[in-house]
Design a protein around this motif. Sequence first.
Motif, PDB file in Angstrom:
ATOM      1  N   LEU A 251       0.843  -1.257  -0.024  1.00  0.00           N
ATOM      2  CA  LEU A 251      -0.126   0.089   0.093  1.00  0.00           C
ATOM      3  C   LEU A 251       0.796   1.345  -0.211  1.00  0.00           C
ATOM      4  N   ASN A 252       1.824   1.336   0.668  1.00  0.00           N
ATOM      5  CA  ASN A 252       2.793   2.501   1.013  1.00  0.00           C
ATOM      6  C   ASN A 252       4.199   1.912   1.607  1.00  0.00           C
ATOM      7  N   HIS A 253       4.919   2.864   1.641  1.00  0.00           N
ATOM      8  CA  HIS A 253       6.156   2.421   2.470  1.00  0.00           C
ATOM      9  C   HIS A 253       6.927   3.924   3.024  1.00  0.00           C
ATOM     10  N   THR A 254       7.241   3.961   4.080  1.00  0.00           N
ATOM     11  CA  THR A 254       7.902   5.052   4.913  1.00  0.00           C
ATOM     12  C   THR A 254       9.232   4.787   5.641  1.00  0.00           C
ATOM     13  N   TRP A 255      10.132   5.755   5.610  1.00  0.00           N
ATOM     14  CA  TRP A 255      11.485   5.510   6.082  1.00  0.00           C
ATOM     15  C   TRP A 255      11.877   6.552   7.303  1.00  0.00           C
ATOM     16  N   SER A 256      12.688   6.287   8.154  1.00  0.00           N
ATOM     17  CA  SER A 256      13.297   6.916   8.887  1.00  0.00           C
ATOM     18  C   SER A 256      14.595   6.676   9.355  1.00  0.00           C
ATOM     19  N   GLN A 257      15.264   7.805  10.046  1.00  0.00           N
ATOM     20  CA  GLN A 257      16.765   7.498  10.141  1.00  0.00           C
ATOM     21  C   GLN A 257      16.880   8.020  11.877  1.00  0.00           C
ATOM     22  N   THR A 258      17.417   6.873  12.575  1.00  0.00           N
ATOM     23  CA  THR A 258      17.943   7.412  13.834  1.00  0.00           C
ATOM     24  C   THR A 258      19.584   6.971  14.013  1.00  0.00           C
ATOM     25  N   GLY A 259      20.165   7.994  14.088  1.00  0.00           N
ATOM     26  CA  GLY A 259      21.760   7.829  14.065  1.00  0.00           C
ATOM     27  C   GLY A 259      22.018   7.194  12.857  1.00  0.00           C
ATOM     28  N   ALA A 260      22.517   5.962  13.009  1.00  0.00           N
ATOM     29  CA  ALA A 260      23.182   5.297  11.729  1.00  0.00           C
ATOM     30  C   ALA A 260      22.237   4.190  11.420  1.00  0.00           C
ATOM     31  N   THR A 261      21.049   4.098  11.905  1.00  0.00           N
ATOM     32  CA  THR A 261      19.933   3.194  11.479  1.00  0.00           C
ATOM     33  C   THR A 261      19.033   3.751  10.689  1.00  0.00           C
ATOM     34  N   ILE A 262      18.885   2.971   9.574  1.00  0.00           N
ATOM     35  CA  ILE A 262      17.942   3.478   8.584  1.00  0.00           C
ATOM     36  C   ILE A 262      16.707   2.359   8.472  1.00  0.00           C
ATOM     37  N   GLU A 263      15.458   2.459   8.667  1.00  0.00           N
ATOM     38  CA  GLU A 263      14.380   1.654   8.971  1.00  0.00           C
ATOM     39  C   GLU A 263      13.418   2.074   7.831  1.00  0.00           C
ATOM     40  N   VAL A 264      13.130   1.119   7.079  1.00  0.00           N
ATOM     41  CA  VAL A 264      11.942   1.134   6.056  1.00  0.00           C
ATOM     42  C   VAL A 264      10.977   0.389   6.102  1.00  0.00           C
ATOM     43  N   LYS A 265       9.508   0.934   6.305  1.00  0.00           N
ATOM     44  CA  LYS A 265       8.381   0.051   6.654  1.00  0.00           C
ATOM     45  C   LYS A 265       7.531  -0.043   5.584  1.00  0.00           C
ATOM     46  N   PHE A 266       7.150  -1.159   5.277  1.00  0.00           N
ATOM     47  CA  PHE A 266       6.464  -1.226   4.119  1.00  0.00           C
ATOM     48  C   PHE A 266       4.890  -1.832   4.919  1.00  0.00           C
ATOM     49  N   THR A 267       3.796  -1.206   4.395  1.00  0.00           N
ATOM     50  CA  THR A 267       2.450  -1.557   4.744  1.00  0.00           C
ATOM     51  C   THR A 267       1.981  -2.414   3.752  1.00  0.00           C
ATOM     52  N   LEU A 268       1.364  -3.636   4.152  1.00  0.00           N
ATOM     53  CA  LEU A 268       1.000  -4.699   2.971  1.00  0.00           C
ATOM     54  C   LEU A 268      -0.442  -4.877   3.213  1.00  0.00           C
ATOM     55  N   THR A 269      -1.182  -5.456   2.014  1.00  0.00           N
ATOM     56  CA  THR A 269      -2.474  -5.817   2.179  1.00  0.00           C
ATOM     57  C   THR A 269      -2.553  -7.262   1.142  1.00  0.00           C
ATOM     58  N   GLY A 270      -3.436  -7.953   1.306  1.00  0.00           N
ATOM     59  CA  GLY A 270      -3.817  -9.031   0.396  1.00  0.00           C
ATOM     60  C   GLY A 270      -3.339 -10.259   1.251  1.00  0.00           C
ATOM     61  N   GLY A 271      -2.854 -11.418   0.736  1.00  0.00           N
ATOM     62  CA  GLY A 271      -2.552 -12.662   1.116  1.00  0.00           C
ATOM     63  C   GLY A 271      -1.582 -12.661   2.166  1.00  0.00           C
ATOM     64  N   SER A 272      -1.048 -13.897   2.585  1.00  0.00           N
ATOM     65  CA  SER A 272       0.006 -14.140   3.669  1.00  0.00           C
ATOM     66  C   SER A 272       0.973 -13.924   3.007  1.00  0.00           C
ATOM     67  N   LEU A 273       2.216 -13.660   3.896  1.00  0.00           N
ATOM     68  CA  LEU A 273       3.587 -13.703   3.281  1.00  0.00           C
ATOM     69  C   LEU A 273       4.480 -14.549   4.000  1.00  0.00           C
ATOM     70  N   SER A 274       5.441 -15.193   3.177  1.00  0.00           N
ATOM     71  CA  SER A 274       6.430 -15.901   3.861  1.00  0.00           C
ATOM     72  C   SER A 274       7.904 -15.587   3.641  1.00  0.00           C
ATOM     73  N   GLN A 275       8.849 -16.106   4.167  1.00  0.00           N
ATOM     74  CA  GLN A 275      10.076 -15.641   3.971  1.00  0.00           C
ATOM     75  C   GLN A 275      10.653 -15.866   2.560  1.00  0.00           C
ATOM     76  N   GLU A 276      10.227 -16.883   2.110  1.00  0.00           N
ATOM     77  CA  GLU A 276      10.570 -17.119   0.449  1.00  0.00           C
ATOM     78  C   GLU A 276       9.957 -16.254  -0.290  1.00  0.00           C
ATOM     79  N   ASP A 277       9.005 -15.498   0.147  1.00  0.00           N
ATOM     80  CA  ASP A 277       8.385 -14.614  -0.881  1.00  0.00           C
ATOM     81  C   ASP A 277       9.112 -13.153  -0.938  1.00  0.00           C
TER      82      ASP A 277
END
Length: 530
Positions: A251-277
Amino acid sequence: MQHIRLAVDHSKLDSKFDGYKVSMDNIHFESKQLPQRSCLRSPTNSMVSLQHMKVFSNDNQLFCNVEKCTESHEYLYRILDTGHIQELAYDKRSRQWKDMIIGNIDIGTDSSPAFPTGLIFTDFEFYVASNGISDISVHLGTEVMLKRTFEGAKGICLIEAKVIENKLNILAYSVENSEENDRKTTKTRSRIYWIVVNLLDFDCTSNLTIEKETQFIQNGHFETCTFSSDGNLIFLASEKPRVDGEQVTVLNHTWSQTGATIEVKFTLTGGSLSQEDVDLNVSKSSVKLAIQDVVVLNGTLGGEIDENDVEIAMGQTEKSLTLKLKSTSDKKWEKLIGLETSRMEKVENEEMGKMGASEEPMEECDEADKALLFYWVNRQSGKTIAQCDVSGSQSLFVRRNRDQPADFCLRHDVDGLLWSFAGPAPCHVATLQAFGYVQASKTTRLWSGCSPNNTMACIIEGNNRVLLYSQKVEVFGSLSNRKTSQTVNHVAKQHLLRLECPDPIRGVHMTNTHLFVATKEHIHVAELPV
């Protein structure tokens, strides 16, 4: 996921193959005019995509009941323009034909968008028919035991039908259009229907019912699919097939930075997600993230990262995916992605466009799928469990078998290699010499294939020219190679036949001894050299 490689049997390759010798054998067709016409379909003005072209290029309007055939008789079938299913029995000894009507289907009106009709005979005297519009039906004799109508489908194509573990398994597909206005392209995707009908408690006095139906969405190019020996599915396509409803959408994604850490979050919809996906590739300055083969992040990063310190996690309470990167410094990034790869490609394309590119909107046929893979899909979960990359190997033809998975003929250098999928891994069973090279030159090709014993290959062209390629013909007497002066025991021959009929060939069936072809209102047969 298991990765399978095609192992070429080099003992079946002939590096000294010296070409086909033109045969002077007198092979000719015997023809019989039939009182009714076959139901023949052509693409409408809306069927212009590559996938639609694939449907009609595979059209073969001559069907066979292999189980019923004997050494003396061949049983072929047509679907007539009245909707009747006609049996054509050929006596090989007397060279006589007998015809009869065995059933009928509703073929709709001329205004209906339709694919070619289809007919497949299975075990237990059942046969499956498709009217090409929206119906798949199962017949027993003259009775219709099951009818499945696909509402909204603009054409339905029958792929395969087999009885596996006392269950009738049917594969069919339709083609769907989807617009991508931002790229000025028209894309298509295929919807594959897998229908399972339980035959164990079948009573001839009652109709059949569908036990299970699964629909797969196939993006990109779809060549075909078949059942494996253990009842799983094997797809040949450019992208991984997925069960409809199990696709995950970002649906969308946001990102933020805290010090040296970069975090990107993706909001999803639909079916289930597994690691192999999830497929992630990173370097010090770039990232490429794909979810279920759809690229969601791709390009040059806003700074450098430690490529060995990357985390990716799926949300526990919400449908989300979080990517954590570690920057090599605490310097604040201005952007997550400094330059997207797609934008880089767009700039390059615009530069090339200045050299004379047209402003006309792109059609799908202007784009080519370079990828081509076999995908094994588990029949219980619908998940892809194995794949085999055959990119760069052109698919020459597919040969359907009643009791086994389909055989695939793939180009290898100039040859055509025939692969059997009956075992746990594909097996190279035969080589059609220079067949890849020969087929590439046939720009009006209507059909290509080979005999069940793999000794004769065939190409049929649009002007009713029939080319036969005998792989090994035993030489009687003394014959030597002019270049090497070596004595040869076998030669490969090319036979040319021309069908003298004003109507084009629309159906083909090839056995080890005969070649049958059908035109609009004629059936033709030629006896093959053995």
